[in-house]
Design a protein around this motif. Structure first.
Motif, PDB file in Angstrom:
ATOM      1  N   THR A   1      -2.352  -3.007  -7.653  1.00 38.09           N
ATOM      2  CA  THR A   1      -1.738  -1.764  -7.168  1.00 38.09           C
ATOM      3  C   THR A   1      -0.879  -1.132  -8.251  1.00 38.09           C
ATOM      4  O   THR A   1      -0.881   0.090  -8.433  1.00 38.09           O
ATOM      5  N   MET A   2      -0.149  -1.956  -8.978  1.00 39.21           N
ATOM      6  CA  MET A   2       0.673  -1.441 -10.079  1.00 39.21           C
ATOM      7  C   MET A   2      -0.200  -0.796 -11.147  1.00 39.21           C
ATOM      8  O   MET A   2       0.114   0.305 -11.640  1.00 39.21           O
TER       9      MET A   2
ATOM     10  N   PRO B   1       1.206   2.807 -14.667  1.00 39.66           N
ATOM     11  CA  PRO B   1       2.528   2.600 -15.258  1.00 39.66           C
ATOM     12  C   PRO B   1       2.442   2.439 -16.772  1.00 39.66           C
ATOM     13  O   PRO B   1       1.365   2.207 -17.333  1.00 39.66           O
TER      14      PRO B   1
ATOM     15  N   GLN C   1       0.824  -1.209   0.000  1.00 43.26           N
ATOM     16  CA  GLN C   1       0.000   0.000   0.000  1.00 43.26           C
ATOM     17  C   GLN C   1       0.859   1.261   0.000  1.00 43.26           C
ATOM     18  O   GLN C   1       0.564   2.241  -0.696  1.00 43.26           O
TER      19      GLN C   1
ATOM     20  N   SER D   1      -3.140   0.552 -10.772  1.00 44.60           N
ATOM     21  CA  SER D   1      -3.731   1.799 -10.278  1.00 44.60           C
ATOM     22  C   SER D   1      -2.723   2.942 -10.241  1.00 44.60           C
ATOM     23  O   SER D   1      -3.110   4.107 -10.129  1.00 44.60           O
ATOM     24  N   SER D   2      -1.431   2.615 -10.340  1.00 49.05           N
ATOM     25  CA  SER D   2      -0.402   3.658 -10.345  1.00 49.05           C
ATOM     26  C   SER D   2      -0.215   4.279 -11.725  1.00 49.05           C
ATOM     27  O   SER D   2       0.537   5.244 -11.862  1.00 49.05           O
TER      28      SER D   2
ATOM     29  N   LYS E   1       2.625   2.268  -3.493  1.00 51.94           N
ATOM     30  CA  LYS E   1       1.846   2.667  -4.663  1.00 51.94           C
ATOM     31  C   LYS E   1       2.505   3.869  -5.349  1.00 51.94           C
ATOM     32  O   LYS E   1       2.779   4.882  -4.726  1.00 51.94           O
ATOM     33  N   GLY E   2       2.763   3.742  -6.626  1.00 51.97           N
ATOM     34  CA  GLY E   2       3.431   4.788  -7.380  1.00 51.97           C
ATOM     35  C   GLY E   2       4.939   4.654  -7.406  1.00 51.97           C
ATOM     36  O   GLY E   2       5.606   5.337  -8.184  1.00 51.97           O
ATOM     37  N   ASN E   3       5.488   3.779  -6.555  1.00 51.17           N
ATOM     38  CA  ASN E   3       6.931   3.541  -6.521  1.00 51.17           C
ATOM     39  C   ASN E   3       7.201   2.229  -7.258  1.00 51.17           C
ATOM     40  O   ASN E   3       7.148   1.143  -6.680  1.00 51.17           O
ATOM     41  N   ILE E   4       7.487   2.325  -8.538  1.00 48.04           N
ATOM     42  CA  ILE E   4       7.627   1.134  -9.374  1.00 48.04           C
ATOM     43  C   ILE E   4       8.796   0.279  -8.935  1.00 48.04           C
ATOM     44  O   ILE E   4       8.730  -0.959  -8.959  1.00 48.04           O
TER      45      ILE E   4
END
Length: 420
Positions: free
Chosen positions: A396-397, A402, A355, A399-400, A358-361
């Motif tokens: 989660t990926m 990418p 969680q 929803s970011s 999120k946004g940190n690939i």
């Protein structure tokens, strides 16, 4: 109450009072017998070894220097410890300060310096023109050498304690021991537990955190009284005054039965029990989540925490955890404890990291590698749970937002089927 007093005594003895105090008093106590030996076997005026030969004025000057240097260094050592660990707590995790008082190097350093100070003062007190305790003075000089070496070791230890990777590894080692002990208890446990026989509720007499549940005492109590005991709380839970702690199969409080159950469940004002798995997990998670925050933005520290958490999950994932029903020596079910299930342990460790990432690939990719490694050693039950976490990681990926190549890379990293 007895368990709580025992726990408090243990914390005191293992903290910055018991161990340093014991070492300090032990060194100080050596002064009396050595001075007595010097008084009985006087070598004043006789040829003595060169390393013992010393004049009275030189002896008093030497002892005074050693005593003043020891107490000054002790004050500096405490100042260094407080400053360094306060900085570490602010930059890594505030709860690391609870580890400060249990660090053996800090304790031994304080004890050696304090003992050297008291010993040197005691020998200085009896040293004069008419009496030079050569052996006692020689030991004071040896203690000065030991103190210098211990201070060097102390500086090395403090420098390592503020290194994040080293601190994470230390906490992880403790966590692995706790989790492996929980797995080891699985052998020989389990059985049918008749919950319908539970009649009496044992309530808390104070509010606080559950730190220790003395399972051995509860099993012995159940076997002795032919009882079934169901504990309703787990280590790390916060219990309110009057909240149910346990249920037992006897309605009569014979010979303090209810009190005996209460004594086996220790409540403290704060978390931090040595055997509290949840507390150790939360420290590693706190370091990782702080590292993933925008203010710190240290992904590689979070990566290290994820790796160490995965290392602690090896045995539970591959061998499973114990049942929540424990038996006495005769194999009769006596105690039911909430315990950690494998699902709860995985949720506790993986979900917060996913969680927060999120946004940190980079972190999400690494979590994929962690799940893949765990899946490769997992048993049948654990594989289903890991697949669910893999699916949550893919969601989660997505929803970011990418790019497609990042999604493809994560899908390749997860070598098992996530159901997506």
């Amino acid at each position: 109450m007895k368990l709580q007093l025992k726990l408090k005594s243990l914390v005191t003895l293992n903290g910055m009072l018991g161990v340093p105090g014991g070492i300090c008093l032990g060194i100080w106590a050596m002064a009396a017998p050595l001075i007595w030996v010097d008084s009985q076997v006087s070598v004043i005026g006789n040829p003595v070894p060169f390393w013992l030969a010393i004049s009275a004025d030189t002896a008093r000057s030497l002892l005074g220097t050693i005593a003043s240097a020891a107490i000054t260094t002790l004050g500096l050592a405490y100042s260094i410890m407080l400053v360094v660990f306060t900085l570490a707590a602010g930059n890594i995790a505030p709860r690391l300060l609870q580890r400060f008082s249990r660090d053996r190097v800090n304790q031994v350093t304080a004890g050696v310096l304090g003992g050297t100070f008291l010993y040197s003062l005691s020998v200085l007190r009896v040293t004069g023109p008419d009496f030079r305790p050569e052996l006692s003075i020689a030991l004071a000089f040896a203690l000065a050498v030991v103190s210098v070496l211990q201070v060097i070791h102390f500086v090395h230890s403090v420098s390592r304690s503020v290194t994040i990777d080293a601190e994470v590894a230390t906490i992880s080692k403790q966590l692995e021991g706790q989790v492996n002990a929980l797995v080891a208890k699985a052998s020989g446990n389990g059985g049918e537990f008749d919950a319908e026989r539970l009649e009496t509720t044992v309530k808390a007499e104070e509010s606080g955190y559950v730190t220790i549940i003395d399972e051995t005492s509860l099993i012995k109590l159940g076997s002795k009284r032919d009882l079934l005991i169901e504990v309703r709380v787990a280590p790390g839970d916060f219990v309110l005054l009057g909240q149910p702690l346990a249920r037992i199969s006897s309605g009569a409080d014979e010979d303090g039965l209810i009190g005996g159950v209460r004594e086996a469940i220790s409540l403290e004002p704060y978390r931090g029990a040595v055997n509290d798995i949840r507390f150790s997990v939360r420290i590693l998670l706190e370091i990782a989540l702080r590292a993933l925050s925008p203010g710190v933005n240290d992904t590689f520290t979070a990566v290290a925490c994820a790796d160490r958490l995965a290392a602690a999950l090896v045995k539970p994932v591959s061998e499973g955890l114990r049942d929540d029903v424990l038996c006495d020596e005769e194999g009769v079910p006596r105690l039911k404890v909430p315990g950690l299930s494998l699902e709860e342990l995985l949720n506790m460790t993986i979900h917060p990291l996913r969680q927060a990432a999120k946004g940190n690939i980079l972190m999400l990719d690494h979590l994929g590698g962690v799940l893949n490694s765990l899946y490769s050693i997992a048993g049948p039950d654990a594989r289903q749970l890991i697949q669910e976490h893999g699916q949550a990681l893919m969601d989660t990926m997505k929803s970011s937002g990418p790019i497609r190549s990042d999604m493809d890379f994560l899908e390749k990293r997860l070598e098992f089927d996530t159901g997506s």
